[in-house]
Design a protein around this motif. Structure first.
Motif, PDB file in Angstrom:
ATOM      1  N   THR A  66      27.317  30.080 -43.625  1.00 44.48           N
ATOM      2  CA  THR A  66      27.587  29.151 -42.521  1.00 44.48           C
ATOM      3  C   THR A  66      28.001  27.770 -43.026  1.00 44.48           C
ATOM      4  OG1 THR A  66      25.985  30.305 -41.123  1.00 44.48           O
ATOM      5  CG2 THR A  66      26.599  28.060 -40.466  1.00 44.48           C
TER       6      THR A  66
ATOM      7  N   LEU B 249      33.300  29.278 -35.633  1.00 41.51           N
ATOM      8  CA  LEU B 249      32.482  29.435 -36.836  1.00 41.51           C
ATOM      9  C   LEU B 249      32.106  30.886 -37.111  1.00 41.51           C
ATOM     10  CD1 LEU B 249      30.916  28.109 -39.151  1.00 41.51           C
ATOM     11  CD2 LEU B 249      29.012  27.768 -37.575  1.00 41.51           C
ATOM     12  N   GLU B 250      31.564  31.584 -36.122  1.00 39.19           N
ATOM     13  CA  GLU B 250      31.076  32.943 -36.366  1.00 39.19           C
ATOM     14  C   GLU B 250      32.208  33.886 -36.764  1.00 39.19           C
ATOM     15  OE1 GLU B 250      28.883  34.310 -33.041  1.00 39.19           O
ATOM     16  OE2 GLU B 250      27.310  32.778 -33.185  1.00 39.19           O
TER      17      GLU B 250
ATOM     18  N   SER C 232      31.566  26.217 -42.183  1.00 40.48           N
ATOM     19  CA  SER C 232      31.559  25.033 -41.323  1.00 40.48           C
ATOM     20  C   SER C 232      32.334  23.880 -41.971  1.00 40.48           C
ATOM     21  CB  SER C 232      30.123  24.598 -41.046  1.00 40.48           C
ATOM     22  OG  SER C 232      30.094  23.414 -40.276  1.00 40.48           O
TER      23      SER C 232
ATOM     24  N   GLU D 219      33.329  33.198 -40.307  1.00 46.93           N
ATOM     25  CA  GLU D 219      32.352  33.693 -41.286  1.00 46.93           C
ATOM     26  C   GLU D 219      32.608  35.159 -41.603  1.00 46.93           C
ATOM     27  OE1 GLU D 219      28.352  33.075 -40.062  1.00 46.93           O
ATOM     28  OE2 GLU D 219      28.474  30.889 -40.084  1.00 46.93           O
TER      29      GLU D 219
END
Length: 322
Positions: A265, A254-255, A269, A258
């Protein structure tokens, strides 16, 4: 040697168009860049001129009909449908449309679906000749306004949009089935190669072929430019990515995604969940195909054993009579 294939190429604005005869997709890129005045050192993406489908697979290129028209795009150029404007000025609207901006051209008086609706109103059968981009435009059109433009009741316009969406979904499923078949055939070839040469030493530069020649990779993210374009600019991008790209997206997390996409987020996601679900679905299909193949081989082996046993039973009495 592959037969030479007549085709056409044009640039992003469609101002330049040339006829070529080439034996392969790579040769199309080389000759197309030469005729269109592109620098040979700059990577280009080949798409179908009528609907923007990206052409990267050599087998798919060879299956296309003769005189297919292709468009060559640079890194910051994105395909868009041809718009007909009075006075032949459509290219002027296209010249300023670049991938790095999300602005929509509002200089035209009417949205693009209006012209398509007028075509359908005059002849509903013209829908057969529309590209996927045109069909998607009609699906995304506001239903009440589309119904009014067609002279339909709103319920009938809803049914039309649902039918068009089913057509698009079926075509996408066909593309995915083709990709899965290619993946399966590739796995079979690798398996056969390992059986024939089990002790073949690995070469030091074996991973050099992971990235095709002429495909630009973004140094910051590690993704190919085409993959980033699909992730940022396509609806349901998970259905348009290769299995390898899906695995790369999911593995980043996820990070990292991004930062790559510049999204919040929630949006990132949602994309990761969709990619994970699509990857799981494809792997299940591959396992199902492999299971079918294994069962078929087992059944064939059993039939062969039974046949050999029957032949031995027939030979034994014959030898005893002698």
């Amino acid at each position: 040697m592959t037969d030479r294939k007549p085709c056409k190429v044009c640039n992003f604005t469609r101002q330049k168009s040339y006829g070529l005869v080439v034996p392969s997709l790579d040769e199309l890129k080389v000759k197309g860049c030469e005729f269109l005045g592109f620098s040979p050192s700059e990577p280009v993406t080949v798409v179908l001129e009528d609907d923007g489908t990206i052409v990267e697979d050599e087998a798919y290129f060879l299956c296309l009909p003769l005189n297919t028209k292709f468009m060559l795009l640079h890194d910051k150029e994105a395909w868009s449908p041809l718009r007909r404007m009075d006075g032949g000025t459509a290219w002027m609207a296209r010249d300023s449309m670049m991938l790095e901006t999300d602005a929509v051209d509002t200089s035209s008086a009417e949205p693009p679906w209006v012209d398509l609706a007028q075509q359908l109103k005059q002849d509903l059968a013209s829908i057969i000749l529309m590209s996927e981009a045109d069909l998607q435009t009609l699906v995304d059109a506001p239903c009440p306004e589309l119904a009014s433009a067609l002279g339909f009741q709103e319920k009938r316009a809803v049914d039309l949009q649902e039918t068009l969406q089913r057509v698009l979904d079926r075509r996408e499923e066909e593309r995915q089935s083709k990709e899965l078949l290619q993946l399966y055939l590739k796995a079979v070839e690798q398996e056969d190669g390992q059986q024939e040469e089990p002790s073949q030493p690995s070469q030091g530069g074996a991973r050099d072929g992971d990235v095709p020649d002429g495909v630009e990779v973004d140094s910051a993210s590690g993704f190919m430019s085409r993959t980033l374009m699909v992730l940022k600019g396509k609806s349901s991008p998970e259905s348009r990515l290769s299995t390898e790209d899906l695995q790369l997206v999911v593995s980043r997390g996820l990070e990292a995604m991004e930062q790559v996409l510049g999204w919040d987020t929630t949006r990132t996601s949602g994309l990761l969940q969709a990619c994970e679900a699509e990857l799981t679905r494809r792997l299940q299909l591959v396992r199902a195909v492999q299971s079918i193949r294994s069962n078929a081989e087992l059944e064939s082996s059993q039939q062969s054993s039974e046949k050999n046993a029957e032949e031995r039973d027939v030979e034994t009495p014959a030898q005893g009579s002698n």
